[in-house]
Design a protein around this motif. Structure first.
Motif, short mmCIF file in Angstrom:
data_model
loop_
_atom_site.label_atom_id
_atom_site.label_comp_id
_atom_site.label_asym_id
_atom_site.label_seq_id
_atom_site.Cartn_x
_atom_site.Cartn_y
_atom_site.Cartn_z
N LEU A 164 0.81 -1.22 0.00
CA LEU A 164 0.00 0.00 0.00
C LEU A 164 0.84 1.27 0.00
N THR A 165 2.06 1.19 0.54
CA THR A 165 2.90 2.40 0.56
C THR A 165 3.25 2.88 -0.84
N GLU A 166 3.22 1.98 -1.81
CA GLU A 166 3.51 2.40 -3.19
C GLU A 166 2.38 3.25 -3.78
N LEU A 167 1.21 3.20 -3.18
CA LEU A 167 0.08 4.00 -3.67
C LEU A 167 -0.02 5.38 -3.02
N LEU A 168 0.87 5.67 -2.08
CA LEU A 168 0.81 6.98 -1.43
C LEU A 168 1.14 8.11 -2.40
N ASP A 169 1.84 7.80 -3.48
CA ASP A 169 2.17 8.80 -4.50
C ASP A 169 1.41 8.55 -5.80
N ASP A 170 0.28 7.89 -5.73
CA ASP A 170 -0.50 7.58 -6.93
C ASP A 170 -1.02 8.88 -7.55
N PRO A 171 -1.06 8.96 -8.88
CA PRO A 171 -1.55 10.19 -9.51
C PRO A 171 -3.06 10.41 -9.35
N VAL A 172 -3.80 9.39 -8.97
CA VAL A 172 -5.25 9.51 -8.81
C VAL A 172 -5.56 9.85 -7.35
N ASP A 173 -6.31 10.93 -7.14
CA ASP A 173 -6.60 11.41 -5.79
C ASP A 173 -7.34 10.38 -4.94
N ILE A 174 -8.35 9.73 -5.51
CA ILE A 174 -9.18 8.80 -4.73
C ILE A 174 -8.37 7.59 -4.28
N CYS A 175 -7.39 7.18 -5.08
CA CYS A 175 -6.53 6.06 -4.66
C CYS A 175 -5.70 6.44 -3.45
N ARG A 176 -5.16 7.65 -3.47
CA ARG A 176 -4.38 8.13 -2.31
C ARG A 176 -5.27 8.26 -1.08
N LYS A 177 -6.48 8.79 -1.28
CA LYS A 177 -7.41 8.97 -0.16
C LYS A 177 -7.77 7.62 0.46
N ASN A 178 -8.13 6.64 -0.39
CA ASN A 178 -8.47 5.31 0.12
C ASN A 178 -7.29 4.67 0.84
N THR A 179 -6.09 4.87 0.32
CA THR A 179 -4.89 4.30 0.95
C THR A 179 -4.69 4.90 2.33
N HIS A 180 -4.85 6.20 2.45
CA HIS A 180 -4.71 6.85 3.77
C HIS A 180 -5.80 6.36 4.73
N GLN A 181 -7.01 6.15 4.22
CA GLN A 181 -8.08 5.64 5.08
C GLN A 181 -7.78 4.22 5.54
N ILE A 182 -7.21 3.40 4.67
CA ILE A 182 -6.84 2.04 5.06
C ILE A 182 -5.82 2.09 6.18
N PHE A 183 -4.79 2.93 6.04
CA PHE A 183 -3.78 3.04 7.09
C PHE A 183 -4.39 3.56 8.39
N GLY A 184 -5.34 4.49 8.29
CA GLY A 184 -5.99 5.01 9.49
C GLY A 184 -6.77 3.95 10.23
N VAL A 185 -7.46 3.09 9.49
CA VAL A 185 -8.25 2.03 10.12
C VAL A 185 -7.35 0.93 10.65
N MET A 186 -6.30 0.61 9.91
CA MET A 186 -5.40 -0.47 10.33
C MET A 186 -4.57 -0.09 11.54
N ALA A 187 -4.42 1.20 11.78
CA ALA A 187 -3.62 1.65 12.90
C ALA A 187 -4.36 1.55 14.23
N LYS A 188 -5.61 1.15 14.20
CA LYS A 188 -6.39 1.03 15.42
C LYS A 188 -6.77 -0.42 15.66
N LEU A 189 -6.64 -0.83 16.88
CA LEU A 189 -7.10 -2.15 17.28
C LEU A 189 -8.61 -2.10 17.48
N PRO A 190 -9.27 -3.25 17.57
CA PRO A 190 -10.72 -3.24 17.79
C PRO A 190 -11.13 -2.48 19.05
N GLN A 191 -10.24 -2.43 20.03
CA GLN A 191 -10.56 -1.72 21.26
C GLN A 191 -10.36 -0.21 21.13
N GLY A 192 -9.82 0.24 19.99
CA GLY A 192 -9.63 1.67 19.78
C GLY A 192 -8.25 2.15 20.17
#
Length: 148
Positions: free
Chosen positions: A113-141
């Motif tokens: 996923l880190t390879e998509l952080l510089d993707d030319p398409v905005d929505i791909c970068r946005k989705n990638t950042h959202q994935i990292f944001g969700v993955m950075a949290k455990l179920p307990q928050g």
């Protein structure tokens, strides 16, 4: 005398942008086969159908068991921006579920996923950042510290 007319229009309840889905346990394996197809339209339709199915955690679990993550990892680097966009959207929806987060971490998606952080398409970068944001949290928050 009556004449039969056949319309060139599709029936109103058929969506041409989605792949037809098999029933029961055969649905996800069939979509997995279609993701590996060399035909771009077949891949796009399979991604659209899969995007609807992964909202259910049971389907996320079955998709991981079938082996979707290997195909999705290769589609992250696809030349078509629509394929990359739908792939990141599917991964985001999967990451919302606990079983999906664990599957992404176990299949080492972080480096892919880190390879998509510089993707030319905005929505791909946005989705990638959202994935990292969700993955950075455990179920307990609690926030997880990644050792990169």
């Amino acid at each position: 005398m009556a004449h039969a007319r056949i319309s060139a229009n599709l029936p109103p309840d058929i969506d041409p942008t989605k792949a037809p889905i098999a029933f029961g346990k055969r649905a996800l394996p069939k979509l997995n086969e279609e993701l590996g197809s060399p035909d771009l339209l077949t891949q796009q339709r399979a991604l659209m159908a899969l995007c609807d199915l992964v909202h259910d955690p049971e389907n996320v679990y079955q998709a991981i068991e079938v082996g979707f993550l290997d195909n999705l990892k290769t589609l992250l680097l696809h030349h078509d921006s629509a394929v990359r966009q739908k792939t990141t959207q599917i991964l985001y929806i999967m990451a919302v579920h606990n079983v999906g987060r664990e599957g992404l971490i176990q299949n080492e998606f972080i480096s892919a996923l880190t390879e998509l952080l510089d993707d030319p398409v905005d929505i791909c970068r946005k989705n990638t950042h959202q994935i990292f944001g969700v993955m950075a949290k455990l179920p307990q928050g609690k926030i997880v510290k990644w050792a990169w």
